[in-house]
Write an enzyme that holds these catalytic residues in place. Structure first.
Site, short mmCIF file in Angstrom:
data_model
loop_
_atom_site.label_atom_id
_atom_site.label_comp_id
_atom_site.label_asym_id
_atom_site.label_seq_id
_atom_site.Cartn_x
_atom_site.Cartn_y
_atom_site.Cartn_z
N GLU A 1 -19.14 -0.83 -6.01
CA GLU A 1 -19.15 -2.26 -5.66
C GLU A 1 -18.05 -3.03 -6.39
O GLU A 1 -18.04 -4.25 -6.39
CB GLU A 1 -20.53 -2.87 -6.00
CG GLU A 1 -21.70 -2.22 -5.28
CD GLU A 1 -21.51 -2.19 -3.76
OE1 GLU A 1 -21.22 -3.25 -3.18
OE2 GLU A 1 -21.65 -1.10 -3.17
N PRO B 1 -10.27 -5.33 -1.81
CA PRO B 1 -10.25 -6.13 -0.57
C PRO B 1 -10.21 -7.63 -0.85
O PRO B 1 -9.95 -8.42 0.05
CB PRO B 1 -11.54 -5.74 0.15
CG PRO B 1 -12.27 -4.78 -0.72
CD PRO B 1 -11.45 -4.47 -1.91
N ASP C 1 14.93 -1.45 8.70
CA ASP C 1 13.58 -1.24 9.21
C ASP C 1 12.98 -2.51 9.78
O ASP C 1 13.35 -3.61 9.40
CB ASP C 1 12.67 -0.69 8.11
CG ASP C 1 12.94 0.78 7.85
OD1 ASP C 1 13.54 1.44 8.72
OD2 ASP C 1 12.58 1.26 6.77
N ARG D 1 10.28 4.11 -1.12
CA ARG D 1 11.37 4.20 -0.14
C ARG D 1 12.37 3.07 -0.28
O ARG D 1 13.41 3.08 0.36
CB ARG D 1 10.83 4.34 1.28
CG ARG D 1 9.95 3.21 1.75
CD ARG D 1 9.20 3.60 3.00
NE ARG D 1 10.07 3.95 4.12
CZ ARG D 1 10.83 3.11 4.78
NH1 ARG D 1 10.84 1.84 4.43
NH2 ARG D 1 11.59 3.51 5.78
C1 JA8 Z 1 -11.14 -1.19 -0.98
BR1 JA8 Z 1 -14.19 0.23 -3.35
C2 JA8 Z 1 -12.51 -0.37 -2.73
C3 JA8 Z 1 -11.46 -0.42 -3.61
C4 JA8 Z 1 -10.22 -0.88 -3.18
C5 JA8 Z 1 -10.07 -1.26 -1.87
S1 JA8 Z 1 -8.68 -1.89 -1.06
C6 JA8 Z 1 -9.57 -2.06 0.44
N1 JA8 Z 1 -9.02 -2.54 1.59
N2 JA8 Z 1 -10.81 -1.64 0.30
C7 JA8 Z 1 -12.36 -0.72 -1.41
#
Ligand code: JA8
Length: 228
Positions: A116, A89, A169, A154
């Site tokens: 984590e 994230p 698209d 794709r």
């Molecule tokens: C996460 Br734990 C973890 C690993 C990768 C990702 S990509 C995302 N939006 N959340 C959580």
């Protein structure tokens, strides 16, 4: 194109990888996917790959050793080293432009974290391309890795059938709008009827109607796309 997926939960990928579109692409040697269980690189007798964070706090952190060594071994096993992508994230947000960029690569290594996250030294040493699929938190990178694979393959020539094209698209280059509504038989379902213009066979009029529908829908739902 070759994908190597590094995960603690390889089984998550089996259903996805057995779908027919992907299997046809694999059979025709357009795509190759190897899923690696990072526990194989654990030297711990219980196959542990995570540990408690220094400084305290909740949860567990993925250890630097199994992650870095698995990436090094997997890189060596292929003909060409791949671009290392870490799903997190904290990464730059995925969009069609990033997908087009990734689709140019010969090989991608997709690192799926859990818990984590990774020990900071994983990022320091491997300097991966850190990518997020959106501002929400998953329980692990596996679903995000499948999103990357699904949207990249794709764009590989020959993966989609002749009847489907990725070129026009919604989010392809120079095409930033939402798709117009589509209809098929029956003409009337419980009084919900197909727009008259689509039944007439006037292709010029149909094209004009679709362009207008597409514009109106984009203006209503995603005006930000029109500004770009
Ligand atoms: C996460 Br734990 C973890 C690993 C990768 C990702 S990509 C995302 N939006 N959340 C959580």
């Amino acid at each position: 194109m070759r994908f190597d997926v590094l995960t603690l939960f390889p089984d998550i990928f089996t259903g996805y990888l057995s779908q027919s579109l992907l299997n046809k692409a694999i059979d025709r040697d357009l795509v190759h996917v190897d899923v690696h269980d990072m526990r194989r690189w654990s030297t711990d007798k219980h196959q542990k790959v995570d540990d408690r964070p220094y400084g305290g706090g909740p949860g567990m952190v993925l250890c630097v050793k199994p992650v870095v060594e698995s990436v090094e071994d997997i890189q060596k096993a292929g003909n060409t080293p791949g671009r290392v992508v870490l799903l997190t994230p904290q990464g730059r947000q995925l969009n069609q432009k990033v997908i087009e960029e990734l689709a140019q690569e010969e090989r991608l290594l997709l690192l799926c974290g859990r818990y984590e996250g990774f020990d900071q030294r994983v990022t320091d040493i491997l300097q991966p391309d850190e990518i997020s699929i959106g501002d929400f938190v998953l329980n692990g990178g596996e679903v995000a890795a499948m999103v990357v694979i699904d949207s990249v393959i794709r764009l590989i020539p020959g993966v989609l059938g002749d009847e489907t094209s990725a070129v026009d698209d919604s989010f392809s280059e120079g095409n930033r709008h939402l798709e117009f509504a589509q209809y098929t038989r029956p003409r009337d379902f419980r009084g919900h009827v197909v727009p008259e213009v689509l039944l007439g066979g006037n292709h010029e009029e149909i094209a004009r109607w679709r362009r207008e529908q597409s514009y109106l829908k984009t203006r209503e739902r995603r005006a930000d796309l029109l500004d770009e």
